[in-house]
Design an enzyme around this catalytic site. Structure first.
Site, PDB file in Angstrom:
ATOM      1  N   ASP A 102       0.862  -1.171   0.000  1.00 17.19           N
ATOM      2  CA  ASP A 102       0.000   0.000   0.000  1.00 17.19           C
ATOM      3  C   ASP A 102       0.910   1.236   0.000  1.00 17.19           C
ATOM      4  O   ASP A 102       2.094   1.135   0.327  1.00 17.19           O
ATOM      5  CB  ASP A 102      -0.873  -0.039   1.263  1.00 17.19           C
ATOM      6  CG  ASP A 102      -1.751   1.180   1.393  1.00 17.19           C
ATOM      7  OD1 ASP A 102      -2.356   1.584   0.386  1.00 17.19           O
ATOM      8  OD2 ASP A 102      -1.829   1.739   2.504  1.00 17.19           O
ATOM      9  N   ASP A 151      -1.578  -0.873   6.185  1.00 14.84           N
ATOM     10  CA  ASP A 151      -1.812  -0.436   7.562  1.00 14.84           C
ATOM     11  C   ASP A 151      -3.250  -0.032   7.846  1.00 14.84           C
ATOM     12  O   ASP A 151      -3.628   0.154   8.992  1.00 14.84           O
ATOM     13  CB  ASP A 151      -0.900   0.749   7.904  1.00 14.84           C
ATOM     14  CG  ASP A 151      -1.335   2.017   7.201  1.00 14.84           C
ATOM     15  OD1 ASP A 151      -1.232   3.091   7.806  1.00 14.84           O
ATOM     16  OD2 ASP A 151      -1.770   1.943   6.034  1.00 14.84           O
ATOM     17  N   ASP A 165      -7.127  -2.195   3.946  1.00 17.50           N
ATOM     18  CA  ASP A 165      -6.159  -3.207   3.517  1.00 17.50           C
ATOM     19  C   ASP A 165      -6.497  -4.598   4.047  1.00 17.50           C
ATOM     20  O   ASP A 165      -5.857  -5.577   3.661  1.00 17.50           O
ATOM     21  CB  ASP A 165      -4.751  -2.814   3.985  1.00 17.50           C
ATOM     22  CG  ASP A 165      -4.287  -1.492   3.397  1.00 17.50           C
ATOM     23  OD1 ASP A 165      -4.639  -1.223   2.236  1.00 17.50           O
ATOM     24  OD2 ASP A 165      -3.582  -0.737   4.087  1.00 17.50           O
TER      25      ASP A 165
END
Length: 660
Positions: A363, A554, A558
């Site tokens: 990410d 995080d 996600d």
């Protein structure tokens, strides 16, 4: 908010073993193992007294046997060695009784007992004592090694506060954190640890967050922001409102993950356990055959004592201690070493799997960038004060870093009340403020509701938060994020450590994602992704069966991709609860470079485990052959068993001393 805004076994196990006192708690894991939890304290001299006493008696006995040759000693010789045997032998004999009661007859305890009692039966007293003494020394070495690993892991326990000062009936009283309820107010003085997760009520204070993030620099937290259990208040006396019960705090979750880490076993570890369950009875019956079959072949030339001695030697050599001590210890050491580096593996199986990684998907926000947003520009078609007042009324309902940045930038209390706030995944927020319908989010959000705006604004390389009131575009806020200092080096090291592709997925707009990717040297990237798009991209990558994929993220968005990846890595113990719960590995320090450290620790652990397996099988096979042929004596047998176990333990301990 999805508010992307364009953005243990039949042999020795991995627990600490010791000499007496032994506390036995037999539990069945996977239905076929007994855990022998030995309660010795490695820092206590009493733990070592039985082995020291036996060693002294053994050395004196050998001296009288071979140097002084005192006649009277020949009379008391058997009793002397029995007394020497008992301190180290009784705990093992107790283990035999416990395992027999549990229906497990073929363990290293029974092999050792039969071999040593048999040695006494044929007059080989020193050998019998030596086998049991060295076995006990091996247990002590293992106990010390396990406790070293445990110290790395349980250091986290030191950051847990014992009491909380809670406001009740107009005054503060000190109680256990477990007894504090959500919504209560607690006070923390300067220098005290935060006992529970909560929301800051005081204006601001500085906190040491090293226990949770590994970050040594103090962090300033202001009114309305989250404060987590385990932080250390280093500045002012503060008050905070409790938002989670003790069991649900960030620190408690981390401790639970660490304590459960050893229950999820690596395939190698599970194989060795199953192997030992089959191998040990086979060895026992082979030793029995070594005593009985020669009588059929040799007839009158058969000497029972000679062949019994060979069988006893065979039993000692074949004890699988070296394997079943050192392999779990190797993985345990790997988990401990990782914990010392701020990396929490939720099981030794992930230590194994991370060595096979060849694809890392990451990410952007909060993983490769700091996720600490700063408002760069505010542009509105209405009064700016009114624009910000409406915007923060909506954004105050979100915990997303962008929302927090906007509220912080406005720098004032929320004066409007937002109602019916709805999070539109990957786009932004919708809600009602003072009877007006508000939209705040990215360009996709406005497009979805057919709201006209200047699309050229979206071409900037900063994150844009648009706002519309009652179906009309009223302005935007430009927000910038910052790349983490070690992100570029982390990507470079990933390639250098066998990762063939690094991919970045983000809900942020493609122009920003491209800019970050180019800066970091990431060749494959995708922007403008909704959470379901991230899942689709990851499944596409996983469709190539040769790929072993880790996803690093995080945020709560996600969670789906963390769940379907081969290894889910949550970035930061300060990340979302859902991400940390779903992940297989948690990086507390919030540093992307720790992904590389995790891979290196996994590879080092695997290397040590393979070395120990090779060492144990090679030496044992060689000495078994020599023992069956009468060439190897009980002394060689001791080396093949306990000596190899000690070498394997020392090798496993190296993991915790390595630099990564």
């Amino acid at each position: 908010m999805s508010h992307t805004h364009n953005q243990e076994d039949s042999c020795c196990n991995s627990k600490a073993h010791s000499t007496p006192p032994h506390n036995h708690s037999h539990s069945h894991e996977d239905g076929d193992e007994h855990d022998h939890d030995h309660g010795g304290d490695p820092s206590s001299f009493k733990t070592y007294l039985p082995a020291i006493f036996t060693l002294g008696m053994l050395l004196i006995g050998i001296a009288f046997d071979h140097i002084f040759k005192v006649e009277v000693f020949k009379i008391i010789r058997p009793y002397w060695y029995i007394v020497a045997y008992l301190p180290v032998g009784i705990p093992v004999l107790k283990e035999v009784w416990e395992t027999f009661k549990a229906g497990d007859f073929f363990t290293e305890f029974s092999l050792m007992s039969i071999a040593t009692i048999g040695a006494f039966a044929i007059g080989e007293y020193p050998e019998g004592v030596t086998v049991m003494l060295f076995y006990t020394i091996g247990e002590l070495f293992q106990m010390a090694a396990v406790n070293r690993a445990k110290r790395n892991i349980s250091a986290l326990l030191d950051v847990r506060a014992d009491v909380a000062s809670v406001l009740r009936n107009g005054k503060y009283e000190s109680i256990s954190p477990e007894q504090v309820a959500i919504g209560e107010t607690i006070q923390i003085k300067a220098g005290e640890k935060i006992p529970l997760d909560g929301e800051m009520l005081s204006e601001k204070s500085s906190f040491n967050t090293a226990a949770l993030t590994g970050e040594s620099n103090p962090r300033t937290i202001s009114k309305g922001e989250s404060v987590l259990a385990g932080m250390l208040n280093v500045d002012l006396v503060i008050e905070m409102k409790v938002t989670k019960v003790f069991a649900d705090s960030a620190l408690s979750r981390i401790l639970e993950m660490v304590q459960n880490a050893t229950t999820r076993k690596a395939k190698t570890e599970l194989f060795i356990r199953k192997f030992a369950k089959v191998y040990t009875p086979i060895v026992f019956f082979l030793a029995l055959a070594l005593v009985t079959i020669p009588i059929l072949i040799l007839g009158s030339e058969y000497q029972f004592q000679t062949w019994l001695y060979r069988a006893l030697v065979f039993l000692v050599i074949s004890c699988p201690c070296a394997l079943v001590i050192s392999i779990p210890l190797g993985y345990f050491g790997g988990i401990g070493a990782a914990s010392a580096h701020g990396i929490l593996f939720k099981g030794s199986n992930f230590l194994d799997l991370i060595t096979k990684l060849n694809t890392v998907v990451m990410d952007k926000t909060g993983t490769l960038t700091k996720g600490v947003f700063m408002v760069q520009k505010v542009k509105s078609n209405i009064d700016e004060v009114e624009f910000l007042s409406l915007l923060i009324a909506l954004e105050a309902k979100s915990t997303h870093p962008i929302a927090k940045a906007i509220v912080k930038y406005a720098g004032k209390d929320v004066i409007h009340a937002a109602e019916n706030v709805e999070e539109i995944s990957g786009m932004g927020l919708k809600g009602n403020v003072d009877g007006k319908q508000l939209l705040a989010g990215n360009a996709r959000l406005l497009t979805r509701f057919n709201i006209n705006f200047d699309v050229r604004i979206n071409d900037t390389d900063d994150t844009v938060v648009f706002m519309a009131v009652d179906g009309k575009y009223v302005g935007y806020v430009l927000i910038a994020d910052e790349i983490k200092e070690d992100a570029a080096d982390a990507v470079k090291q990933l390639y250098e450590n066998g990762i063939k592709q690094v991919v970045m997925l983000s809900g942020d707009k493609t122009s920003i994602v491209k800019n970050v990717a180019n800066t970091l040297g990431i060749h494959s990237f995708f922007g403008d992704l909704l959470p379901e798009d991230k899942v689709a991209r990851l499944e596409e990558i996983k469709s190539d069966k040769s790929n072993v994929v880790a996803f690093v993220g995080d945020g709560i968005n996600d969670t789906p991709v963390l769940a379907i990846s081969d290894i889910g890595i949550a970035m930061g113990a300060m990340g979302s609860d859902a991400a940390i719960e779903t992940a297989d590995v948690v990086i507390q320090t919030d540093q992307p470079s720790k992904i590389v450290t995790a891979i290196k620790i996994g590879k080092a652990t695997r290397k040590v485990v393979i070395q120990n397996i090779t060492l144990a099988f090679t030496v044992k096979a060689l000495v078994l052959i020599l023992g069956a042929g009468g060439i190897a004596t009980m002394w060689e047998a001791v080396f093949a068993d306990v000596g190899v176990a000690l070498l394997a333990i020392l090798n496993a301990v190296r993991i915790q001393k390595m630099k990564f």
